[in-house]
Design a protein around this motif. Structure first.
Motif, mmCIF file in Angstrom:
data_model
loop_
_atom_site.group_PDB
_atom_site.id
_atom_site.type_symbol
_atom_site.label_atom_id
_atom_site.label_comp_id
_atom_site.label_asym_id
_atom_site.label_seq_id
_atom_site.Cartn_x
_atom_site.Cartn_y
_atom_site.Cartn_z
ATOM 1 N N UNK A 152 -7.586 -0.158 2.874
ATOM 2 C CA UNK A 152 -7.810 0.584 1.635
ATOM 3 C C UNK A 152 -6.698 0.263 0.642
ATOM 4 N N UNK A 153 -7.067 0.164 -0.621
ATOM 5 C CA UNK A 153 -6.067 -0.142 -1.629
ATOM 6 C C UNK A 153 -5.010 0.954 -1.726
ATOM 7 N N UNK A 154 -5.402 2.199 -1.517
ATOM 8 C CA UNK A 154 -4.415 3.293 -1.533
ATOM 9 C C UNK A 154 -3.357 3.078 -0.457
ATOM 10 N N UNK A 155 -3.765 2.554 0.698
ATOM 11 C CA UNK A 155 -2.815 2.277 1.780
ATOM 12 C C UNK A 155 -1.891 1.126 1.405
ATOM 13 N N UNK A 156 -2.429 0.134 0.712
ATOM 14 C CA UNK A 156 -1.602 -0.979 0.235
ATOM 15 C C UNK A 156 -0.534 -0.448 -0.728
ATOM 16 N N UNK A 157 -0.927 0.424 -1.645
ATOM 17 C CA UNK A 157 0.038 0.988 -2.596
ATOM 18 C C UNK A 157 1.135 1.766 -1.857
ATOM 19 N N UNK A 158 0.748 2.549 -0.843
ATOM 20 C CA UNK A 158 1.749 3.298 -0.077
ATOM 21 C C UNK A 158 2.697 2.360 0.664
ATOM 22 N N UNK A 159 2.146 1.286 1.229
ATOM 23 C CA UNK A 159 2.982 0.326 1.962
ATOM 24 C C UNK A 159 3.968 -0.359 1.019
ATOM 25 N N UNK A 160 3.525 -0.704 -0.180
ATOM 26 C CA UNK A 160 4.420 -1.317 -1.167
ATOM 27 C C UNK A 160 5.510 -0.332 -1.567
ATOM 28 N N UNK A 161 5.132 0.920 -1.789
ATOM 29 C CA UNK A 161 6.112 1.941 -2.185
ATOM 30 C C UNK A 161 7.151 2.170 -1.091
ATOM 31 N N UNK A 162 6.740 2.067 0.182
ATOM 32 C CA UNK A 162 7.701 2.209 1.287
ATOM 33 C C UNK A 162 8.663 1.030 1.327
ATOM 34 N N UNK A 163 8.161 -0.178 1.066
ATOM 35 C CA UNK A 163 9.000 -1.375 1.117
ATOM 36 C C UNK A 163 9.928 -1.471 -0.092
ATOM 37 N N UNK A 164 9.428 -1.020 -1.246
ATOM 38 C CA UNK A 164 10.187 -1.117 -2.494
ATOM 39 C C UNK A 164 10.177 0.227 -3.214
ATOM 40 N N UNK A 165 11.111 1.107 -2.895
ATOM 41 C CA UNK A 165 11.140 2.410 -3.561
ATOM 42 C C UNK A 165 11.493 2.284 -5.049
ATOM 43 N N UNK A 166 11.096 3.288 -5.802
ATOM 44 C CA UNK A 166 11.502 3.375 -7.198
ATOM 45 C C UNK A 166 10.759 2.442 -8.136
ATOM 46 N N UNK A 167 11.477 2.010 -9.169
ATOM 47 C CA UNK A 167 10.872 1.203 -10.231
ATOM 48 C C UNK A 167 10.377 -0.153 -9.728
ATOM 49 N N UNK A 168 11.070 -0.747 -8.763
ATOM 50 C CA UNK A 168 10.625 -2.038 -8.215
ATOM 51 C C UNK A 168 9.280 -1.863 -7.520
ATOM 52 N N UNK A 169 9.138 -0.777 -6.771
ATOM 53 C CA UNK A 169 7.867 -0.489 -6.118
ATOM 54 C C UNK A 169 6.756 -0.249 -7.120
ATOM 55 N N UNK A 170 7.072 0.513 -8.173
ATOM 56 C CA UNK A 170 6.068 0.785 -9.209
ATOM 57 C C UNK A 170 5.605 -0.503 -9.867
#
Length: 192
Positions: A152-170
């Motif tokens: 799911x794309x929502x899961x991809x977004x969560x995984x990216x946010x975990x790997x790159x917190x903050x503005x880099x993740x956004x």
């Protein structure tokens, strides 16, 4: 089990991309593993990473020889190695470039795959636009979610946010979102 092989060069986030994909699968409640295979560990050297996703425990530990999906982060590798080796005839191909399959002389490869199973996404351009770095991995994960429907794309977004917190993740999530939308619009156009 669905097996993914990611080809790229050192510094493009190949290994991190495989790890984020496995985390997205975990978030979806599936079993997953991700691991790299290095030659010389230097920036620009060819790198391969693998990811497996399954509904039950994964006991395999060897490199993916017969992938269900090949993600190519750097098209210059087409001249260096056989990135399509073992690709399933029902498999998926995700290519990071702004060139066409014809310009890359890949029409024969694409025609062996089911319709809609091969897409081109300018992931490096999207990364430069959003992240200000030529690291296409997050954009390609968004494209992968749209192409395969495996995570799911929502899961991809969560995984990216975990790997790159903050503005880099956004910023990486924005690149992934644009790639996801691009592939979804290509698929809608193909069915019209």
């Amino acid at each position: 089990m669905f097996q993914i092989r990611i080809h790229g060069r050192g510094g493009q986030g190949v290994v991190t991309g495989a790890e984020m994909l496995s985390v997205a699968a975990f978030i979806d409640g599936r079993h997953a593993q991700a691991f790299p295979s290095f030659g010389s560990e230097r920036t620009g050297a060819p790198v391969v990473a693998f990811c497996r996703i399954a509904d039950k425990e994964i006991r395999l530990r060897e490199p993916v020889q017969d992938p269900d999906c090949v993600i190519l982060q750097d098209p210059t590798l087409l001249k260096v190695i056989d990135v399509f080796s073992g690709l399933s005839e029902k498999g998926f191909l995700l290519l990071n470039t702004n060139k066409t399959f014809d310009e890359l002389h890949l029409r024969g490869v694409v025609e062996k795959l089911p319709p809609g199973h091969a897409v081109i996404v300018p992931a490096t351009e999207l990364a430069l636009k959003h992240v200000k770095r030529p690291a296409p991995n997050a954009a390609l994960l968004g494209a992968f979610a749209a192409l395969t429907g495996l995570v799911h794309f929502e899961s991809v977004k969560r995984a990216i946010a975990e790997a790159f917190p903050g503005k880099v993740g956004e910023a990486n999530i924005a690149a992934a979102q644009e790639a996801y939308d691009l592939v979804m619009s290509q698929e809608r156009a193909a069915t019209v």
